[in-house]
Design an enzyme around this catalytic site. Structure first.
Site, PDB file in Angstrom:
ATOM      1  N   GLU A 307      14.860  38.442  41.611  1.00  0.00           N
ATOM      2  CA  GLU A 307      14.048  39.502  42.224  1.00  0.00           C
ATOM      3  C   GLU A 307      14.909  40.627  42.787  1.00  0.00           C
ATOM      4  O   GLU A 307      14.714  41.083  43.912  1.00  0.00           O
ATOM      5  CB  GLU A 307      13.147  38.924  43.321  1.00  0.00           C
ATOM      6  CG  GLU A 307      12.136  37.931  42.780  1.00  0.00           C
ATOM      7  CD  GLU A 307      11.069  37.512  43.789  1.00  0.00           C
ATOM      8  OE1 GLU A 307      11.368  37.448  44.982  1.00  0.00           O
ATOM      9  OE2 GLU A 307       9.931  37.266  43.348  1.00  0.00           O
ATOM     10  N   ASP A 380       5.754  29.673  41.279  1.00  0.00           N
ATOM     11  CA  ASP A 380       6.006  30.183  42.623  1.00  0.00           C
ATOM     12  C   ASP A 380       5.032  29.690  43.679  1.00  0.00           C
ATOM     13  O   ASP A 380       4.182  30.454  44.114  1.00  0.00           O
ATOM     14  CB  ASP A 380       5.982  31.714  42.591  1.00  0.00           C
ATOM     15  CG  ASP A 380       6.502  32.307  43.885  1.00  0.00           C
ATOM     16  OD1 ASP A 380       6.928  31.530  44.740  1.00  0.00           O
ATOM     17  OD2 ASP A 380       6.488  33.540  44.026  1.00  0.00           O
ATOM     18  N   GLU A 408       1.891  31.373  51.943  1.00  0.00           N
ATOM     19  CA  GLU A 408       1.877  32.655  51.240  1.00  0.00           C
ATOM     20  C   GLU A 408       0.717  32.754  50.249  1.00  0.00           C
ATOM     21  O   GLU A 408       0.080  33.800  50.144  1.00  0.00           O
ATOM     22  CB  GLU A 408       3.212  32.844  50.503  1.00  0.00           C
ATOM     23  CG  GLU A 408       3.254  34.094  49.649  1.00  0.00           C
ATOM     24  CD  GLU A 408       4.589  34.293  48.935  1.00  0.00           C
ATOM     25  OE1 GLU A 408       5.503  33.471  49.111  1.00  0.00           O
ATOM     26  OE2 GLU A 408       4.701  35.289  48.200  1.00  0.00           O
TER      27      GLU A 408
HETATM   28  O1  GCW Z   1       7.093  33.906  46.297  1.00  0.00           O
HETATM   29  C1  GCW Z   1       8.048  34.880  46.336  1.00  0.00           C
HETATM   30  C2  GCW Z   1       7.758  35.676  47.565  1.00  0.00           C
HETATM   31  C3  GCW Z   1       8.933  36.482  48.031  1.00  0.00           C
HETATM   32  C4  GCW Z   1      10.115  35.535  48.199  1.00  0.00           C
HETATM   33  C5  GCW Z   1      10.411  34.899  46.859  1.00  0.00           C
HETATM   34  C6  GCW Z   1      11.540  33.893  46.936  1.00  0.00           C
HETATM   35  C7  GCW Z   1      11.867  35.590  49.816  1.00  0.00           C
HETATM   36  O2  GCW Z   1       6.661  36.498  47.315  1.00  0.00           O
HETATM   37  O3  GCW Z   1       8.574  37.069  49.249  1.00  0.00           O
HETATM   38  O4  GCW Z   1      11.248  36.179  48.715  1.00  0.00           O
HETATM   39  O5  GCW Z   1       9.271  34.192  46.413  1.00  0.00           O
HETATM   40  O6  GCW Z   1      11.250  32.713  47.053  1.00  0.00           O
HETATM   41  O7  GCW Z   1      12.689  34.277  46.889  1.00  0.00           O
END
Ligand code: GCW
Length: 716
Positions: A307, A380, A408
Site C-alpha cells: 500500500e 483483508d 474496521e
Molecule cells: O485493511 C487495511 C486498512 C489500512 C491498513 C492496512 C494494513 C494500516 O484499511 O488502514 O493500514 O489494511 O493492514 O496495513
C-alpha cells in the site's frame, strides 16, 4: 404523606446511584464483591499473603492480589513472611520456599511464562500456591487464580498447570504520532500527542498493562505499521523507553513499527537499499541507541512494499533481503523482526493470491529471528474470509497470525460483534499441510513445523475513550484475543462467559442470554454485510457503510467493491476456482478440491470462490438470489433479537452501561437495515428477481441509499 414520597424518591435515587456509577473503565478487572458463601470460602482458605521475593513483576502480582481482595472481600490480605496461617503463596522456583513446600518436582519443567496453581495441605494448614519458574509465570498464574475466583471455581483441590501456546502475544497499535489512530474507533491514541504529565498517564498505562497481563498479552507495538520515520528520532525513542519502564513489571515488551526509508529520510543517506553497507551501519547505530535505553526492546514490525510503503523491492531486493538485514542487526540483542505479508500489487489478476505468490517462494530465505506476519484471510480482515493459504504453505519460515481486534470492517465501535468465533474459525481451520490435523493454530504455534519462534498479533481497538474501546462489548474482543493468544484451544463460549461474569454480573439470568447474543453476533454481521462469501462491499475509503455500487475515478480497481462481487445479469461472485483465477490452487488437498468444486464448497464461502448464476440451486433448494436475500434479512432479524434480549435485561447491570449498549444496538439495527437494503436493492438491479413476498419491503430506496453520507464523527 409528603415525607413518604420524599423517602420513596430518596430510596429510588440511592438505588439509581448504586447502579449508575460504572463507565467501563475498569474493564473486566472490576473485582465485584463475592456473594456471602464464596466470601466465606475465600476468607477461610486464604487468610494471608506470602510473597518473599522483591522483583518488580512479583510486586505487580502481589499488588494485583491486594487490589482484587479490596473488591472481592472488602479488605487487603495481611502480608506475612511465615507460614503460620492459611495463605496464598506467590513464589518462583528460585525461592527456598519451593523445597520447603515440596514442590520442586511440580515446577522443574515449567517454561519461562508457565505456572502452576496448586492447593496443598501442610500440618493442617491450607496453602494456595501460585508458582512459576520466572516472575512472569507467577504474574500470569495470579491473574488466572483471580479469574477462577471471580468465575466461581472452588478453591479446594486446585491443580492447574498452564503454558502459553504462543511465545509472543502482541497488540499492534495503529497509532500515529499525531495522536490519531488508523482504523481506531475509541478516540485518540493513548500513547501519542498527549499533553498530560507522564505521571498522570502512567496510572492509565498501568491499567492497560494489568488488563493485558490478565489475559497473557506480553508485547505491544506502540505505533502504526504505516510508520512515520520520526519514530526513530531521539525524543520518540525516549518516549518508548518511558512507556517500556511502566509496562515491564507486567512482563510486556515494547516493539516499534519502522519505515524502511528511514536511512534516507532521517539519516540523510542516498539510499535505503538493505544490502548497502552504510544503510546497515545506520540501522546498527539506531538499534544500539534503542537498546541502550530499552535493554529488553522487542524488535521491529515492518510493513514494506505494501500500500505504497517503501521496502526492499524499491532497490530490486526481496522481502527476505530486507527482513534479514534488520534481523541481523537485532540479533545480538535478541530482538525479532515481524515482517508483514500484507501485499497486493495493482494489476495482479487476483488480490487474494498475491501474498502467497510473493512470499512462499522465499520460504527458506528468512533468518530465524524473522517471523512473517499474515492476516487471517487472504484479502483483508473481512467479516468472513477463508484462512490465508500461506498458513501451512510456509514451513521453514516462522509465520504468525494477525487478527484485527478493531472492527474496521465489522461496524466500527457501533456494532456488537464478538470476534472470538471468527478467530477460532481460522485457528481451527485445517490446512492439511502435513495431513489431517494441520490446523492454522498448529502451523503458527511452532508445533507443526518445529519452530522455536512463535507469535500472534491483534490490531488493537484501544483508544482514549473512558471505556477504552468505544463499545462496551468491544472490550470482549481485546479480552478474547489475549485469552486465545495464551490458549487457542479455549472455546469462544467459555471466553465470553468469563468475560461477561467479570465485566457485568455472574447472575445466570443475565449471563446466559448475553453469551448467546455474543456467540451469534459475528454471523449476524456477516449476514447483513457480506453473506455467502461476498466481501469488500463497503465504502472504499471509510470502510463503514455499504457501497456495492462504488466507483471512484482513478482508484485502483482492487479497492472497489465491483472488483470483488462481480455482479452482473449473469450472476454474482469472484471465480477463484480452476476456471477462474485459480487462487484456490494455493491450498493443499483436500481443501483445494473442496473449495474448487461448487457442490462441495462450503456455502458460507461460495461467492468467494465461485461466480454463479442467480438461479443456481443451493443445498436447501432455494435459488442463489433468494438465499442471498434471506441471509441479508436474517442478519437484520438477528440484530433485532439482540435488541430485544438486551432490553429485557435492564436492571441487571448499572444504568449507564445498560443504556450505552442499548443505544448502540439501536444504531446497529438501523445500520444493518442500511446494509441489507443497499445490497439487496443494488444486486436486484442485476438479478431482476423479486424479493420473496413474505419478507418485509425494504425501508429505503436505492437512490436514497446512494445519498447517505457516512459521518465519521458519529463513530469516534
Ligand atoms: O485493511 C487495511 C486498512 C489500512 C491498513 C492496512 C494494513 C494500516 O484499511 O488502514 O493500514 O489494511 O493492514 O496495513
Amino acid at each position: 404523606m409528603k415525607s413518604n414520597v420524599f423517602l420513596f424518591v430518596t430510596v429510588l435515587l440511592l438505588l439509581a446511584f448504586d447502579t449508575v456509577a460504572e463507565t467501563g473503565e475498569k474493564l473486566w478487572l472490576r473485582y465485584a464483591t463475592l456473594d456471602d458463601s464464596r466470601k466465606t470460602e475465600f476468607v477461610s482458605t486464604i487468610e494471608t499473603l506470602v510473597m518473599n521475593e522483591s522483583g518488580p513483576v512479583m510486586m505487580a502480582a502481589a499488588d494485583e492480589v491486594q487490589r482484587a481482595c479490596e473488591g472481592l472481600i472488602g479488605t487487603r490480605l495481611p502480608k506475612v513472611s511465615d507460614l503460620t496461617k492459611n495463605a496464598l503463596i506467590l513464589v518462583t522456583s528460585k525461592s527456598p520456599l519451593i523445597n520447603k513446600l515440596n514442590l520442586a518436582d511440580d515446577v522443574k519443567d515449567l517454561g519461562r511464562e508457565s505456572y502452576i496453581i496448586k492447593t496443598i495441605q501442610v500440618k493442617g494448614r491450607h496453602y494456595m500456591v501460585v508458582a512459576g519458574s520466572s516472575e512472569a509465570g507467577v504474574l500470569y498464574g495470579t491473574f488466572e487464580l483471580l479469574r477462577m475466583i471471580q468465575t466461581g471455581a472452588s478453591l479446594k483441590d486446585v491443580n492447574v498447570v498452564e503454558a502459553p501456546k504462543y511465545q509472543l502475544r502482541v497488540l499492534n497499535h495503529w497509532d500515529n504520532l499525531d495522536g490519531t489512530v488508523e482504523r481506531g474507533y475509541a478516540g485518540y491514541s493513548i500513547w501519542w500527542n498527549r499533553t498530560e504529565p507522564f505521571d498522570q498517564l502512567k496510572r492509565k498505562y498501568i491499567d492497560y498493562a494489568r488488563a493485558n497481563a490478565s489475559v497473557g498479552i506480553n508485547g505491544a507495538v506502540l505505533n502504526n505499521v504505516n510508520a512515520n520515520p520520526q519514530v526513530l528520532t531521539d525524543g520518540y525513542i525516549r518516549q518508548f523507553a518511558r512507556i517500556a519502564d511502566v509496562l515491564r513489571p507486567y512482563n510486556i515488551k515494547v516493539y516499534m513499527s519502522i519505515n524502511f526509508s528511514s536511512p534516507v529520510i532521517l539519516g540523510g543517506l542516498q539510499t535505503s537499499d538493505p544490502l548497502n553497507e552504510k544503510v546497515i551501519e545506520w540501522w546498527k547505530m539506531k538499534v544500539a541507541e534503542i537498546y541502550k535505553i530499552i535493554p529488553d526492546f522487542g524488535g521491529f514490525l515492518v510493513k514494506a512494499n505494501s500500500e505504497g510503503q517503501p521496502g526492499p523491492q524499491d532497490f530490486g531486493r526481496t522481502h527476505a533481503d530486507g527482513a534479514n538485514m534488520l534481523a541481523r542487526v537485532l540479533k545480538p540483542y535478541e530482538g525479532v523482526v515481524m515482517w508483514r505479508a500484507f501485499v497486493y500489487a495493482a494489476g495482479h489478476d487476483d488480490r487474494a493470491g498475491q501474498a502467497y505468490s510473493e512470499f512462499v517462494p522465499l520460504d527458506s530465505a528468512f533468518d530465524d529471528n524473522v517471523i512473517i506476519q499474515v492476516k487471517n484471510g487472504p484479502i483483508d480482515f473481512q467479516p468472513r474470509e477463508p484462512f490465508s493459504p500461506m498458513f501451512g504453505a510456509m514451513q521453514n519460515a516462522s509465520v504468525m497470525l494477525e487478527f484485527q481486534i478493531t472492527q474496521e470492517y465489522l461496524g466500527f465501535s457501533t456494532h456488537l460483534a464478538y470476534l472470538s468465533t471468527m478467530w477460532k474459525e481460522t485457528l481451527d481451520a485445517d490446512t492439511y499441510a502435513k495431513g489431517t490435523g494441520s490446523t492454522v493454530a498448529k502451523a503458527t504455534d511452532g508445533t507443526l513445523f518445529n519452530h522455536t519462534l512463535s507469535a500472534i498479533a491483534g490490531v488493537s481497538n484501544i483508544g482514549r475513550d473512558v471505556n477504552w474501546t468505544g463499545h462496551h462489548f468491544a472490550q470482549a474482543n481485546w479480552y478474547a484475543f489475549g485469552r486465545l493468544s495464551w490458549n487457542h484451544q479455549l472455546s469462544s463460549d467459555q471466553i465470553a462467559r468469563e468475560w461477561v461474569i467479570q465485566t457485568f454480573t455472574e447472575d445466570p439470568d443475565f449471563v446466559d442470554p448475553v453469551v448467546e447474543v455474543m456467540m451469534r453476533s459475528r454471523e449476524a454481521v456477516v449476514n447483513y454485510m457480506t453473506p455467502l462469501g461476498l466481501h469488500h462491499l463497503m465504502g472504499w475509503n471509510h470502510h463503514h457503510g455499504p457501497e456495492p455500487w462504488c466507483t471512484v475515478e482513478g482508484a485502483r480497481p482492487d479497492w472497489l467493491p465491483s472488483y470483488y462481487h462481480r455482479a452482473s445479469e449473469d450472476g454474482i461472485g469472484f471465480d477463484r476456482s480452476s476456471t477462474g483465477s485459480n487462487s484456490v490452487n494455493q491450498y493443499f488437498s483436500p481443501v483445494k478440491d473442496l473449495y474448487n468444486n461448487v457442490s462441495t464448497c462450503p456455502e458460507n464461502l461460495l461467492l468467494w470462490f465461485h461466480h454463479l448464476p442467480w438461479d443456481y440451486r443451493m443445498h436447501n433448494g432455494q435459488t442463489l438470489w433468494n438465499e442471498l436475500v434471506y441471509k441479508y434479512y436474517d442478519g437484520v432479524g438477528e440484530v433485532r433479537y439482540f435488541q430485544k434480549e438486551w432490553d429485557r435485561l435492564e436492571g441487571y447491570v448499572d444504568h449507564q452501561r445498560f443504556s450505552d449498549v442499548q443505544y448502540k444496538l439501536k444504531l446497529q439495527t438501523r445500520e444493518a437495515i442500511w446494509w441489507r437494503d443497499a445490497c439487496v436493492l443494488y444486486f436486484q438491479t442485476f438479478s431482476k428477481r423479486p424479493i420473496p413476498a413474505e419478507l418485509e419491503r425494504p425501508i429505503y430506496d436505492l437512490e436514497e441509499l446512494k445519498e447517505i453520507k457516512f459521518e465519521m464523527t458519529n463513530h469516534n
